[in-house]
Scaffold this motif. Structure first.
Motif, PDB file in Angstrom:
ATOM      1  N   ARG A  25     -17.574  29.699  -0.283  1.00  0.00           N
ATOM      2  CA  ARG A  25     -17.900  31.060  -0.708  1.00  0.00           C
ATOM      3  C   ARG A  25     -16.697  31.743  -1.371  1.00  0.00           C
ATOM      4  O   ARG A  25     -16.829  32.395  -2.410  1.00  0.00           O
ATOM      5  N   LEU A  26     -15.527  31.582  -0.786  1.00  0.00           N
ATOM      6  CA  LEU A  26     -14.330  32.196  -1.355  1.00  0.00           C
ATOM      7  C   LEU A  26     -13.969  31.598  -2.704  1.00  0.00           C
ATOM      8  O   LEU A  26     -13.618  32.323  -3.639  1.00  0.00           O
ATOM      9  N   ALA A  27     -14.038  30.282  -2.810  1.00  0.00           N
ATOM     10  CA  ALA A  27     -13.707  29.627  -4.068  1.00  0.00           C
ATOM     11  C   ALA A  27     -14.662  30.052  -5.177  1.00  0.00           C
ATOM     12  O   ALA A  27     -14.242  30.295  -6.316  1.00  0.00           O
ATOM     13  N   ALA A  28     -15.952  30.161  -4.848  1.00  0.00           N
ATOM     14  CA  ALA A  28     -16.959  30.526  -5.852  1.00  0.00           C
ATOM     15  C   ALA A  28     -16.924  32.010  -6.193  1.00  0.00           C
ATOM     16  O   ALA A  28     -17.393  32.406  -7.260  1.00  0.00           O
ATOM     17  N   ASP A  29     -16.372  32.830  -5.309  1.00  0.00           N
ATOM     18  CA  ASP A  29     -16.319  34.275  -5.519  1.00  0.00           C
ATOM     19  C   ASP A  29     -15.008  34.693  -6.181  1.00  0.00           C
ATOM     20  O   ASP A  29     -14.996  35.420  -7.171  1.00  0.00           O
ATOM     21  N   SER A  30     -13.904  34.223  -5.654  1.00  0.00           N
ATOM     22  CA  SER A  30     -12.592  34.700  -6.095  1.00  0.00           C
ATOM     23  C   SER A  30     -12.038  33.973  -7.305  1.00  0.00           C
ATOM     24  O   SER A  30     -11.254  34.539  -8.071  1.00  0.00           O
ATOM     25  N   GLY A  31     -12.405  32.700  -7.468  1.00  0.00           N
ATOM     26  CA  GLY A  31     -11.789  31.910  -8.531  1.00  0.00           C
ATOM     27  C   GLY A  31     -10.356  31.526  -8.215  1.00  0.00           C
ATOM     28  O   GLY A  31      -9.614  31.097  -9.099  1.00  0.00           O
ATOM     29  N   ALA A  32      -9.945  31.654  -6.958  1.00  0.00           N
ATOM     30  CA  ALA A  32      -8.569  31.352  -6.565  1.00  0.00           C
ATOM     31  C   ALA A  32      -8.300  29.852  -6.650  1.00  0.00           C
ATOM     32  O   ALA A  32      -9.203  29.023  -6.494  1.00  0.00           O
ATOM     33  N   ARG A  33      -7.053  29.519  -6.890  1.00  0.00           N
ATOM     34  CA  ARG A  33      -6.637  28.118  -6.936  1.00  0.00           C
ATOM     35  C   ARG A  33      -6.587  27.535  -5.522  1.00  0.00           C
ATOM     36  O   ARG A  33      -6.466  28.265  -4.538  1.00  0.00           O
ATOM     37  N   ARG A  34      -6.616  26.213  -5.443  1.00  0.00           N
ATOM     38  CA  ARG A  34      -6.592  25.550  -4.131  1.00  0.00           C
ATOM     39  C   ARG A  34      -5.339  25.928  -3.349  1.00  0.00           C
ATOM     40  O   ARG A  34      -5.396  26.211  -2.150  1.00  0.00           O
ATOM     41  N   GLY A  35      -4.184  25.948  -4.026  1.00  0.00           N
ATOM     42  CA  GLY A  35      -2.942  26.302  -3.361  1.00  0.00           C
ATOM     43  C   GLY A  35      -2.926  27.734  -2.860  1.00  0.00           C
ATOM     44  O   GLY A  35      -2.235  28.053  -1.884  1.00  0.00           O
ATOM     45  N   GLU A  36      -3.671  28.614  -3.536  1.00  0.00           N
ATOM     46  CA  GLU A  36      -3.772  30.004  -3.104  1.00  0.00           C
ATOM     47  C   GLU A  36      -4.719  30.138  -1.915  1.00  0.00           C
ATOM     48  O   GLU A  36      -4.466  30.911  -0.988  1.00  0.00           O
ATOM     49  N   LEU A  37      -5.806  29.381  -1.949  1.00  0.00           N
ATOM     50  CA  LEU A  37      -6.776  29.433  -0.856  1.00  0.00           C
ATOM     51  C   LEU A  37      -6.167  28.938   0.450  1.00  0.00           C
ATOM     52  O   LEU A  37      -6.361  29.536   1.511  1.00  0.00           O
ATOM     53  N   VAL A  38      -5.425  27.858   0.382  1.00  0.00           N
ATOM     54  CA  VAL A  38      -4.865  27.277   1.604  1.00  0.00           C
ATOM     55  C   VAL A  38      -3.761  28.154   2.192  1.00  0.00           C
ATOM     56  O   VAL A  38      -3.413  28.031   3.371  1.00  0.00           O
ATOM     57  N   ALA A  39      -3.218  29.068   1.389  1.00  0.00           N
ATOM     58  CA  ALA A  39      -2.133  29.938   1.846  1.00  0.00           C
ATOM     59  C   ALA A  39      -2.629  31.290   2.343  1.00  0.00           C
ATOM     60  O   ALA A  39      -1.822  32.142   2.716  1.00  0.00           O
ATOM     61  N   LEU A  40      -3.941  31.499   2.388  1.00  0.00           N
ATOM     62  CA  LEU A  40      -4.478  32.793   2.808  1.00  0.00           C
ATOM     63  C   LEU A  40      -4.277  33.022   4.303  1.00  0.00           C
ATOM     64  O   LEU A  40      -4.408  32.107   5.119  1.00  0.00           O
ATOM     65  N   ARG A  41      -3.984  34.284   4.630  1.00  0.00           N
ATOM     66  CA  ARG A  41      -3.852  34.714   6.015  1.00  0.00           C
ATOM     67  C   ARG A  41      -4.908  35.775   6.310  1.00  0.00           C
ATOM     68  O   ARG A  41      -5.456  36.393   5.392  1.00  0.00           O
ATOM     69  N   PHE A  42      -5.192  35.978   7.581  1.00  0.00           N
ATOM     70  CA  PHE A  42      -6.213  36.952   7.958  1.00  0.00           C
ATOM     71  C   PHE A  42      -5.909  38.345   7.410  1.00  0.00           C
ATOM     72  O   PHE A  42      -6.803  39.066   6.992  1.00  0.00           O
ATOM     73  N   ASP A  43      -4.629  38.723   7.409  1.00  0.00           N
ATOM     74  CA  ASP A  43      -4.283  40.077   6.974  1.00  0.00           C
ATOM     75  C   ASP A  43      -4.219  40.228   5.459  1.00  0.00           C
ATOM     76  O   ASP A  43      -3.841  41.287   4.951  1.00  0.00           O
TER      77      ASP A  43
END
Length: 223
Positions: free
Chosen positions: A41-59
């Motif tokens: 869902r996040l990848a399809a919504d945000s368009g973020a790169r894989r390296g950005e997705l794996v670095a996401l934190r709750f805050d």
């Protein structure tokens, strides 16, 4: 990716979570299924790169505003590819899914949890590596029978959707391109044709040039 492929991928990820809930599963398998659904869902919504997705934190999520502050490159934490952080607004359903899962993960852990959104452990004290995140996505897409699906192609879908609406600057900001020329260079093919009024004006001009010489449109008189 086609809309049908994205729909199929999301539907399969959702079905895995629903089955885990229906079966009363509360362990690691359900936890992984929930993370997989949020990942798609996040990848399809945000368009973020894989390296950005794996670095996401709750805050990193504030309401519906997602702050992309960091990225993992060769599993070393660094800035996003553009060299600077960016913010974007998530769809309400995506943001709600994030918050619902975050609440459930905290509740199930029964103790303080770590900061990382995508984690190989249930207390989220460690983040996934980029390779592990990629393997998770590959297993999901293979099980969903969508062999052409990749996180990078989901990023392309976000870009072509926005560029197809003529929203170049919005696409640039969401994707984190350094400037709009990069967005245009990569996605010019998706630009909508908006020159009908120009074509009509030229057509009218050409008709005017021959109006005195030819009674009406010659080709309209041909049989």
């Amino acid at each position: 990716m086609t809309d049908d492929e994205i729909r199929k991928l999301l539907a399969y990820a959702e079905q895995r979570v629903l089955e885990a809930v229906a079966n009363g599963t509360v362990g690691r398998s359900r936890h992984l299924a929930e993370q997989d659904l949020l990942l798609v869902r996040l990848a399809a919504d945000s368009g973020a790169r894989r390296g950005e997705l794996v670095a996401l934190r709750f805050d990193d999520l504030d309401g519906r505003v997602l702050h992309i502050r960091r990225a993992a490159s060769a599993d070393v934490m660094t800035t996003p590819k553009s060299g600077r952080a960016r913010t974007l607004t998530l769809g309400s359903a995506t943001a709600q899914l994030w918050r619902t899962l975050e609440h459930d993960w905290h509740r199930r852990a029964g103790a303080a949890v770590g900061p990382w959104l995508f984690s190989p452990v249930m207390d989220h004290s460690r983040r996934l590596t980029t390779a592990a995140l990629g393997h998770r996505f590959e297993r999901l897409r293979n099980a969903a029978d969508v062999p052409g699906a990749t996180m990078h192609r989901l990023r392309h879908n976000v870009a072509t959707f926005l560029v197809g609406r003529g929203e170049i600057l919005q696409a640039q900001a969401r994707l984190g391109h350094a400037d709009a020329s990069t967005t245009l260079r990569e996605y010019a093919y998706a630009l909508p044709l908006t020159d009908q009024s120009v074509a009509d004006a030229i057509d009218h001009h050409l008709d005017g040039l021959t109006a005195d010489d030819v009674p009406g449109r010659l080709w309209e008189q041909l049989t």
